[in-house]
Design an enzyme around this catalytic site. Structure first.
Site, mmCIF file in Angstrom:
data_model
loop_
_atom_site.group_PDB
_atom_site.id
_atom_site.type_symbol
_atom_site.label_atom_id
_atom_site.label_comp_id
_atom_site.label_asym_id
_atom_site.label_seq_id
_atom_site.Cartn_x
_atom_site.Cartn_y
_atom_site.Cartn_z
ATOM 1 C CB SER A 137 0.023 -3.345 -1.210
ATOM 2 O OG SER A 137 -0.707 -4.110 -0.267
ATOM 3 N N GLY A 138 -2.788 -2.150 -0.556
ATOM 4 C CA GLY A 138 -3.508 -1.588 0.591
ATOM 5 C C GLY A 138 -3.986 -0.156 0.437
ATOM 6 C CB ILE A 139 -3.888 2.592 2.946
ATOM 7 C CG1 ILE A 139 -4.684 1.833 4.031
ATOM 8 C CG2 ILE A 139 -4.168 4.089 2.997
ATOM 9 C CD1 ILE A 139 -4.269 2.154 5.466
ATOM 10 C CG ASP A 177 4.951 -0.503 -3.374
ATOM 11 O OD1 ASP A 177 5.789 -1.299 -2.908
ATOM 12 O OD2 ASP A 177 3.864 -0.273 -2.818
ATOM 13 C CG ASP A 217 13.616 1.187 -0.261
ATOM 14 O OD1 ASP A 217 13.385 1.996 0.659
ATOM 15 O OD2 ASP A 217 13.697 -0.035 -0.108
ATOM 16 C CB VAL A 218 10.177 5.698 0.793
ATOM 17 C CG1 VAL A 218 9.012 5.653 -0.178
ATOM 18 C CG2 VAL A 218 10.002 4.717 1.939
ATOM 19 C CE1 TYR A 264 3.202 0.761 11.582
ATOM 20 C CE2 TYR A 264 1.713 1.221 13.401
ATOM 21 C CZ TYR A 264 1.958 1.140 12.045
ATOM 22 O OH TYR A 264 0.956 1.442 11.143
ATOM 23 C CE LYS A 319 2.806 4.281 10.402
ATOM 24 N NZ LYS A 319 2.840 4.724 9.014
ATOM 25 C CD1 TRP A 336 -15.485 4.907 24.068
ATOM 26 C CD2 TRP A 336 -15.448 2.834 23.240
ATOM 27 N NE1 TRP A 336 -16.786 4.524 23.817
ATOM 28 C CE2 TRP A 336 -16.797 3.259 23.319
ATOM 29 C CE3 TRP A 336 -15.173 1.553 22.745
ATOM 30 C CZ2 TRP A 336 -17.864 2.456 22.927
ATOM 31 C CZ3 TRP A 336 -16.229 0.752 22.357
ATOM 32 C CH2 TRP A 336 -17.555 1.194 22.442
HETATM 33 N N1 LIG Z 1 -3.566 -1.490 7.775
HETATM 34 C C1 LIG Z 1 -3.751 -0.821 8.904
HETATM 35 O O1 LIG Z 1 -4.512 -1.237 9.795
HETATM 36 C C2 LIG Z 1 -3.059 0.497 9.107
HETATM 37 C C3 LIG Z 1 -3.466 1.268 10.194
HETATM 38 C C4 LIG Z 1 -2.852 2.491 10.415
HETATM 39 C C5 LIG Z 1 -1.867 2.930 9.560
HETATM 40 N N2 LIG Z 1 -1.480 2.170 8.515
HETATM 41 C C6 LIG Z 1 -0.428 2.701 7.653
HETATM 42 O O2 LIG Z 1 -0.896 2.806 6.328
HETATM 43 C C7 LIG Z 1 0.205 2.698 5.421
HETATM 44 C C8 LIG Z 1 -0.135 1.662 4.356
HETATM 45 O O3 LIG Z 1 -0.282 0.404 5.009
HETATM 46 P P1 LIG Z 1 -1.130 -0.796 4.408
HETATM 47 O O4 LIG Z 1 -1.907 -1.367 5.515
HETATM 48 O O5 LIG Z 1 -1.797 -0.356 3.175
HETATM 49 O O6 LIG Z 1 0.069 -1.816 4.124
HETATM 50 P P2 LIG Z 1 0.468 -2.658 2.836
HETATM 51 O O7 LIG Z 1 1.566 -3.559 3.299
HETATM 52 O O8 LIG Z 1 -0.737 -3.234 2.187
HETATM 53 O O9 LIG Z 1 1.064 -1.543 1.855
HETATM 54 C C9 LIG Z 1 2.258 -0.883 2.129
HETATM 55 C C10 LIG Z 1 3.021 -0.696 0.824
HETATM 56 O O10 LIG Z 1 4.206 0.059 1.113
HETATM 57 C C11 LIG Z 1 5.258 -0.508 0.368
HETATM 58 N N3 LIG Z 1 6.540 -0.234 1.013
HETATM 59 C C12 LIG Z 1 6.969 -0.678 2.215
HETATM 60 N N4 LIG Z 1 8.201 -0.243 2.442
HETATM 61 C C13 LIG Z 1 8.581 0.470 1.350
HETATM 62 C C14 LIG Z 1 9.762 1.156 0.993
HETATM 63 N N5 LIG Z 1 10.818 1.163 1.800
HETATM 64 N N6 LIG Z 1 9.791 1.804 -0.185
HETATM 65 C C15 LIG Z 1 8.736 1.779 -1.031
HETATM 66 N N7 LIG Z 1 7.583 1.127 -0.747
HETATM 67 C C16 LIG Z 1 7.526 0.483 0.434
HETATM 68 C C17 LIG Z 1 4.976 -2.006 0.352
HETATM 69 O O11 LIG Z 1 5.680 -2.666 -0.693
HETATM 70 C C18 LIG Z 1 3.473 -2.046 0.196
HETATM 71 O O12 LIG Z 1 3.075 -2.126 -1.155
HETATM 72 C C19 LIG Z 1 1.422 2.343 6.265
HETATM 73 O O13 LIG Z 1 2.181 3.508 6.504
HETATM 74 C C20 LIG Z 1 0.810 1.843 7.550
HETATM 75 O O14 LIG Z 1 1.664 1.992 8.651
HETATM 76 C C21 LIG Z 1 -2.060 0.955 8.253
#
Ligand SMILES: NC(=O)c1ccc[n+]([C@@H]2O[C@H](COP(=O)([O-])OP(=O)(O)OC[C@H]3O[C@@H](n4cnc5c(N)ncnc54)[C@H](O)[C@@H]3O)[C@@H](O)[C@H]2O)c1
Length: 262
Positions: A26-28, A47, A74-75, A168, A172, A262
């Site tokens: 998912s996501g990033i 994941d 799981d990490v 959180y 970080k 800022w």
């Molecule tokens: N979205 C934001 O605005 C943002 C900003 C700063 C930092 N981040 C960081 O970026 C990273 C990715 O976040 P995202 O926004 O893509 O979130 P997301 O929820 O879309 O993706 C996170 C993924 O990590 C997986 N995950 C969670 N816990 C896990 C575990 N114990 N073992 C294995 N997989 C696990 C989830 O299943 C998910 O697929 C995170 O570390 C988050 O803190 C996100």
């Protein structure tokens, strides 16, 4: 001018490299995994989710013509991470790149927070990154080279106005400083460790119910007046992982649309 052998585009070429990406469903993490494959890397996708997130990432990697591996793990589990690295090396080859993006976010006023809410988040966001780096570096030290990028957050640098998430933010800040520490432990042995600290980014993490009303505020508070897209994390990750950043280690790269100015 001296003899020029510079080939700048090649600096970003990841062909012949094998990457492991946590949080790749998912996501990033998902977009970075796809981006690494588009730059030539074969990618192991890790994941814990049981939906089609990983398969979705995998289909993009296949479309990019690269090999992949889907790993449900799981990490927070040291043995699962060791197994994931072993499988990656057995099926894709020597591990040289890693992105640790798995993480969770939630919020609650500190005076009301239960110990297990605090602990669960710390176990995933901080210990999970440590255990991932440890498993990855054990292979990379053996291979004599490696580059690791941990996904931290601007929340490790500033305190997000209006968000009660002390645990959180602390996790970080921990990821940023732990990554610098690991960078120094491994600096003489071919491994670079850096962090990316995203600002507000449009991912499922920010569409959870308690966050939706915040989105407009996030955009207003960001100097660029918008959230980042996940694609905007790919270039910084490719840069830090690649030879383009061969003299860069222990750095926290803020990708925040100017937020921390800022
Ligand atoms: N979205 C934001 O605005 C943002 C900003 C700063 C930092 N981040 C960081 O970026 C990273 C990715 O976040 P995202 O926004 O893509 O979130 P997301 O929820 O879309 O993706 C996170 C993924 O990590 C997986 N995950 C969670 N816990 C896990 C575990 N114990 N073992 C294995 N997989 C696990 C989830 O299943 C998910 O697929 C995170 O570390 C988050 O803190 C996100």
């Amino acid at each position: 001018m001296s003899d020029i052998t510079l080939n700048a585009p090649k600096l970003f070429d990841l062909r012949g490299q094998v990457a492991l990406v946590t949080g790749a469903g998912s996501g990033i993490g998902q977009r970075i995994a796809i981006g690494l494959a588009q730059c030539g890397a074969d990618v192991a996708l890790l994941d814990r989710r049981s939906d089609d997130g990983l398969a979705n990432t995998a289909s993009h990697i296949e479309a990019a013509g690269r090999r992949f591996l889907q790993i449900a793990a799981d990490v927070t589990s040291k043995s699962s991470l060791a197994e994931a690295v072993a499988r990656t090396e057995a099926e894709l080859g020597a591990l040289t790149l890693a992105v640790n993006a798995a993480g969770i976010a939630n919020a609650k006023p500190a005076e009301e927070m239960e110990e297990d809410q605090y602990q669960t988040l710390m176990d995933i966001n901080l210990k999970g990154v440590f255990l991932s780096c440890q498993a990855e570096a054990r292979a990379m030290l053996k291979n004599g080279r490696g580059s690791i990028v941990n996904i931290a957050s601007m929340s490790g640098v500033i305190v997000n106005r209006g968000l009660s998430q002390a645990h959180y933010n602390a996790s970080k800040a921990g990821v940023i400083h732990m990554s610098k520490s690991l960078a120094m432990e491994w600096v003489g042995r071919g491994i670079r460790v850096n962090t990316i600290s995203p600002g507000y980014t449009a991912t499922p993490m920010n569409t959870r119910p308690e966050m939706v009303h915040q989105t407009k505020l996030f955009e207003e508070q960001t100097p660029m007046q918008r959230m980042a897209t996940v694609d905007e994390m790919v270039g910084p990750a490719v840069f830090l992982l690649s030879n383009a950043a061969s003299f860069v280690t222990g750095v926290d790269l803020l990708v925040d649309g100017g937020f921390c100015c800022w």
